[in-house]
Design a protein around this motif. Structure first.
Motif, PDB file in Angstrom:
ATOM      1  N   UNK A 112       0.831  -1.201   0.000  1.00 13.96           N
ATOM      2  CA  UNK A 112       0.000   0.000   0.000  1.00 13.96           C
ATOM      3  C   UNK A 112       0.868   1.255   0.000  1.00 13.96           C
ATOM      4  N   UNK A 113       0.244   2.385  -0.338  1.00 17.18           N
ATOM      5  CA  UNK A 113       0.871   3.697  -0.183  1.00 17.18           C
ATOM      6  C   UNK A 113       0.292   4.308   1.088  1.00 17.18           C
ATOM      7  N   UNK A 114       1.150   4.805   1.960  1.00 16.96           N
ATOM      8  CA  UNK A 114       0.703   5.445   3.193  1.00 16.96           C
ATOM      9  C   UNK A 114       0.627   6.949   2.964  1.00 16.96           C
ATOM     10  N   UNK A 115      -0.544   7.523   3.174  1.00 17.94           N
ATOM     11  CA  UNK A 115      -0.772   8.943   2.903  1.00 17.94           C
ATOM     12  C   UNK A 115      -0.670   9.769   4.172  1.00 17.94           C
ATOM     13  N   UNK A 116      -0.341  11.032   4.007  1.00 19.62           N
ATOM     14  CA  UNK A 116      -0.352  11.989   5.104  1.00 19.62           C
ATOM     15  C   UNK A 116      -1.783  12.512   5.219  1.00 19.62           C
ATOM     16  N   UNK A 117      -2.501  12.183   6.311  1.00 18.11           N
ATOM     17  CA  UNK A 117      -3.912  12.588   6.423  1.00 18.11           C
ATOM     18  C   UNK A 117      -4.125  14.089   6.256  1.00 18.11           C
ATOM     19  N   UNK A 118      -3.256  14.900   6.799  1.00 21.89           N
ATOM     20  CA  UNK A 118      -3.423  16.360   6.710  1.00 21.89           C
ATOM     21  C   UNK A 118      -3.320  16.858   5.268  1.00 21.89           C
ATOM     22  N   UNK A 119      -2.490  16.211   4.472  1.00 26.51           N
ATOM     23  CA  UNK A 119      -2.294  16.657   3.090  1.00 26.51           C
ATOM     24  C   UNK A 119      -3.427  16.221   2.166  1.00 26.51           C
ATOM     25  N   UNK A 120      -4.321  15.366   2.677  1.00 28.71           N
ATOM     26  CA  UNK A 120      -5.497  14.970   1.894  1.00 28.71           C
ATOM     27  C   UNK A 120      -6.791  15.409   2.585  1.00 28.71           C
ATOM     28  N   UNK A 121      -6.671  16.393   3.482  1.00 32.12           N
ATOM     29  CA  UNK A 121      -7.849  16.988   4.094  1.00 32.12           C
ATOM     30  C   UNK A 121      -8.515  16.174   5.187  1.00 32.12           C
ATOM     31  N   UNK A 122      -7.773  15.296   5.833  1.00 32.69           N
ATOM     32  CA  UNK A 122      -8.308  14.493   6.942  1.00 32.69           C
ATOM     33  C   UNK A 122      -7.530  14.853   8.199  1.00 32.69           C
ATOM     34  N   UNK A 123      -7.807  16.047   8.730  1.00 31.41           N
ATOM     35  CA  UNK A 123      -7.030  16.617   9.830  1.00 31.41           C
ATOM     36  C   UNK A 123      -7.366  16.061  11.206  1.00 31.41           C
ATOM     37  N   UNK A 124      -8.523  15.430  11.354  1.00 27.83           N
ATOM     38  CA  UNK A 124      -8.964  15.000  12.684  1.00 27.83           C
ATOM     39  C   UNK A 124      -9.031  13.479  12.775  1.00 27.83           C
ATOM     40  N   UNK A 125      -8.310  12.931  13.760  1.00 33.34           N
ATOM     41  CA  UNK A 125      -8.378  11.502  14.052  1.00 33.34           C
ATOM     42  C   UNK A 125      -9.011  11.331  15.422  1.00 33.34           C
ATOM     43  N   UNK A 126      -9.960  10.408  15.500  1.00 30.97           N
ATOM     44  CA  UNK A 126     -10.680  10.157  16.744  1.00 30.97           C
ATOM     45  C   UNK A 126     -10.704   8.657  16.990  1.00 30.97           C
ATOM     46  N   UNK A 127     -10.385   8.258  18.227  1.00 37.62           N
ATOM     47  CA  UNK A 127     -10.582   6.875  18.642  1.00 37.62           C
ATOM     48  C   UNK A 127     -11.901   6.828  19.382  1.00 37.62           C
ATOM     49  N   UNK A 128     -12.741   5.867  19.026  1.00 41.11           N
ATOM     50  CA  UNK A 128     -14.081   5.786  19.592  1.00 41.11           C
ATOM     51  C   UNK A 128     -14.294   4.406  20.196  1.00 41.11           C
ATOM     52  N   UNK A 129     -14.614   4.384  21.485  1.00 37.07           N
ATOM     53  CA  UNK A 129     -15.032   3.155  22.145  1.00 37.07           C
ATOM     54  C   UNK A 129     -16.542   3.062  22.009  1.00 37.07           C
ATOM     55  N   UNK A 130     -17.019   1.921  21.549  1.00 38.21           N
ATOM     56  CA  UNK A 130     -18.453   1.726  21.335  1.00 38.21           C
ATOM     57  C   UNK A 130     -18.919   0.532  22.151  1.00 38.21           C
ATOM     58  N   UNK A 131     -20.002   0.740  22.904  1.00 32.51           N
ATOM     59  CA  UNK A 131     -20.627  -0.347  23.663  1.00 32.51           C
ATOM     60  C   UNK A 131     -22.000  -0.627  23.063  1.00 32.51           C
ATOM     61  N   UNK A 132     -22.316  -1.905  22.946  1.00 31.60           N
ATOM     62  CA  UNK A 132     -23.610  -2.317  22.415  1.00 31.60           C
ATOM     63  C   UNK A 132     -24.556  -2.682  23.553  1.00 31.60           C
ATOM     64  N   UNK A 133     -25.857  -2.655  23.266  1.00 30.21           N
ATOM     65  CA  UNK A 133     -26.870  -3.043  24.260  1.00 30.21           C
ATOM     66  C   UNK A 133     -26.699  -4.492  24.692  1.00 30.21           C
ATOM     67  N   UNK A 134     -26.474  -5.360  23.706  1.00 29.22           N
ATOM     68  CA  UNK A 134     -26.334  -6.791  23.964  1.00 29.22           C
ATOM     69  C   UNK A 134     -25.103  -7.315  23.248  1.00 29.22           C
ATOM     70  N   UNK A 135     -24.390  -8.208  23.895  1.00 28.09           N
ATOM     71  CA  UNK A 135     -23.208  -8.809  23.295  1.00 28.09           C
ATOM     72  C   UNK A 135     -23.621 -10.144  22.660  1.00 28.09           C
TER      73      UNK A 135
END
Length: 156
Positions: free
Chosen positions: A56-79
């Motif tokens: 793969x080619x690894x891109x610089x997120x800022x240079x392609x307009x993706x300036x914000x990275x967020x890690x999201x923990x998600x919990x479901x109602x039922x496992x």
């Protein structure tokens, strides 16, 4: 599927390819101390065995307009298996979700989301995550600065 046997030369080939996947075979052969033909045979074997999954080619997120990275923990109602599958299928279809992991612990999934800005993330959170049936809770961590980023696995 059993783990392939990797000798010292295989590991060296993998180290070099993780650093530069486009290195010419002749240069790779020089770096690992083989001639080009056996080097190429080894690379092909590593590809066929699935040790090398893709290039793969690894891109610089800022240079392609993706300036914000967020890690999201998600919990479901039922496992449940169907709940896990449904959520994962939703995330697989979302281009802003770079990584999605099923987890053990306090949350059920961990997402890595890359968007242009906070407004785009709010739309993703409200219109996508909150709209998926079974999502009970989300916890977002906004990345301020990336201190380390690598795709290279240690081969020691």
């Amino acid at each position: 599927m059993s783990q392939p046997e990797l000798d010292t030369i295989d590991r060296r080939i993998l180290e070099v390819l993780q650093r530069d996947g486009r290195i010419p075979n002749t240069e790779l052969a020089d770096e690992v101390g083989l001639t080009p033909a056996p080097t190429l045979r080894r690379v092909r074997r590593l590809e066929e065995e699935g040790v090398i999954r893709r290039y793969v080619a690894l891109l610089d997120p800022k240079k392609v307009g993706r300036d914000l990275t967020v890690f999201v923990n998600v919990s479901l109602d039922k496992q449940t298996k169907p709940g896990f599958q449904t959520f994962a299928e939703h995330m697989i279809r979302r281009p802003e979700v770079l990584e999605c992991y099923l987890c053990l612990g306090e949350s059920d999934f961990l997402l890595k989301v890359c968007v242009p800005d906070l407004d785009a993330y709010q739309r993703f959170l409200v219109d996508v995550l909150a709209a998926i049936p079974g999502v009970r809770n989300t916890n977002s961590t906004i990345i301020v600065k990336q201190e380390k980023s690598t795709t290279s696995l240690p081969l020691e």
